[in-house]
Design a protein around this motif. Structure first.
Motif, PDB file in Angstrom:
ATOM      1  N   THR A 103       0.856  -1.181   0.000  1.00 52.14           N
ATOM      2  CA  THR A 103       0.000   0.000   0.000  1.00 52.14           C
ATOM      3  C   THR A 103       0.897   1.238   0.000  1.00 52.14           C
ATOM      4  O   THR A 103       2.010   1.200   0.541  1.00 52.14           O
ATOM      5  CB  THR A 103      -0.929   0.031   1.224  1.00 52.14           C
ATOM      6  N   THR A 159       1.009   4.083   1.672  1.00 52.50           N
ATOM      7  CA  THR A 159       1.361   4.755   2.929  1.00 52.50           C
ATOM      8  C   THR A 159       1.856   3.796   4.000  1.00 52.50           C
ATOM      9  O   THR A 159       2.052   4.213   5.139  1.00 52.50           O
ATOM     10  CB  THR A 159       0.137   5.512   3.461  1.00 52.50           C
ATOM     11  N   ALA A 181       5.398   4.718   5.517  1.00 52.06           N
ATOM     12  CA  ALA A 181       5.330   5.943   6.316  1.00 52.06           C
ATOM     13  C   ALA A 181       4.587   5.714   7.626  1.00 52.06           C
ATOM     14  O   ALA A 181       4.983   6.233   8.676  1.00 52.06           O
ATOM     15  CB  ALA A 181       4.653   7.053   5.514  1.00 52.06           C
ATOM     16  N   ASN A 182       3.524   4.943   7.588  1.00 49.47           N
ATOM     17  CA  ASN A 182       2.770   4.678   8.811  1.00 49.47           C
ATOM     18  C   ASN A 182       3.601   3.885   9.820  1.00 49.47           C
ATOM     19  O   ASN A 182       3.560   4.144  11.026  1.00 49.47           O
ATOM     20  CB  ASN A 182       1.490   3.914   8.477  1.00 49.47           C
TER      21      ASN A 182
END
Length: 328
Positions: free
Chosen positions: A76, A78, A81-82
């Motif tokens: 995915t 993001t 970053a998450n």
């Protein structure tokens, strides 16, 4: 009634009658009964738990896989970053909790001690000034206002000294247990968030849950799949099963867990099967079952599971199951 309606009313019961007759158990010359079913195999669908894009698909239809083997990799936009954000928050929470546990630094304690010393000196000087000014005020050498100011200054310095002493004691005692417990809870919550995002990342790497054969590859690299959609279907040829249909008169002789024997068409090998489930509701039932013939058409599904190491029980093949004979 039209001619087409009359033909329909005659053809439909005839077709249903043939269907029921083909599924009903048949009796052999030795008194036992047989029923024919179609072999199926256990299949497991594997897919992402959230909307994701396929990056790599490592298997093709017909490949044999083992439990734990990687099937496909999803991603995915993001996710990275998450995970980084959650790890940063967990690190900050851990540092804050460690600071509360260690307590004040020696320099902070020394500074508070100096502030107490200064406040104590001010209080001693103010008290001495008050003692010196009181006789002068009694003789009238100074005004009453000057004496009151000296008394107020003495009280103020005593208050500052007491406040500095209390502040030093608080620094030495450290934070309250409730704040340390709250900081520890913050650490656990932040770490749980990290674990959650890491689990999400792990879930995007699809692995085979069982040994088997890839019966269907449903995704190609670059495609986006919805949560729960099947990316790869794994069949287990070693776990075939079949569903047969028996009449209501056969049910008392069948129990879940019983062993039945079955044969393929043109094969003399007997395969052992275990009854795993018996339907609690009749199927292929006429609208009104009153006559003896109609009562014989009350059929119940019986699921039989096999264990096949010979790879001869293939899905789609008809198999004949021998049922227990009736009592004499």
């Amino acid at each position: 009634m039209s001619r087409a309606a009359e033909l329909h009313s005659l053809v439909v019961p005839l077709v249903l009658g043939f269907a029921v007759a083909g599924l009903t158990a048949c009796r052999t010359s030795d008194g036992s009964a047989t029923a024919v079913g179609t072999l199926e195999m256990v299949e497991v669908d594997v897919g992402p738990l959230q909307v994701a894009r396929a990056v790599r698909v490592l298997v093709a239809e017909g490949d044999r896989v083992r439990a734990g083997e990687t099937l496909a990799v999803f991603s995915t936009p993001t996710l990275t970053a998450n995970v980084a954000q959650a790890e940063a928050r967990a690190a900050a929470a851990a540092q804050a909790a460690a600071e509360l546990t260690r307590g004040a630094r020696p320099a902070e304690i020394a500074r508070a001690q100096k502030e107490l010393d200064v406040a104590d000196a001010d209080a001693v000087r103010a008290a001495a000034d008050l003692v010196r000014l009181e006789p002068l005020a009694q003789r009238g050498d100074i005004s009453r206002a000057s004496l009151d100011a000296a008394r107020a200054a003495a009280r103020a310095t005593v208050g500052r000294r007491d406040a500095a002493r209390a502040q030093l004691q608080l620094i030495r005692d450290g934070v309250r247990p409730e704040r340390r417990a709250a900081a520890a809870a913050e650490v656990r919550g932040a770490q749980a968030a990290v674990d959650g995002w890491r689990a999400t990342a792990n879930d995007l790497v699809l692995v085979a849950p069982v040994d088997g054969v890839v019966s269907s590859r449903n995704v190609e690299p670059g495609e986006v799949m919805a949560a729960g959609q099947s990316a790869v279907t794994i069949g287990q040829p070693a776990r075939p099963w079949a569903r047969i249909y028996v009449s209501q008169f056969m049910l008392p002789r069948l129990r879940a867990g019983d062993t039945l024997w079955a044969r393929l068409d043109g094969d003399t090998t007997a395969f052992a099967g275990r009854i795993s489930a018996i339907a609690s509701k009749a199927e292929f039932t006429p609208r009104v079952a009153l006559t003896e013939q109609e009562r014989e058409d009350l059929l119940f599904g019986v699921k039989i599971e096999f264990r096949d190491t010979t790879q001869r029980l293939r899905a789609g093949l008809p198999i004949t199951v021998t049922l227990p004979p009736s009592a004499p």
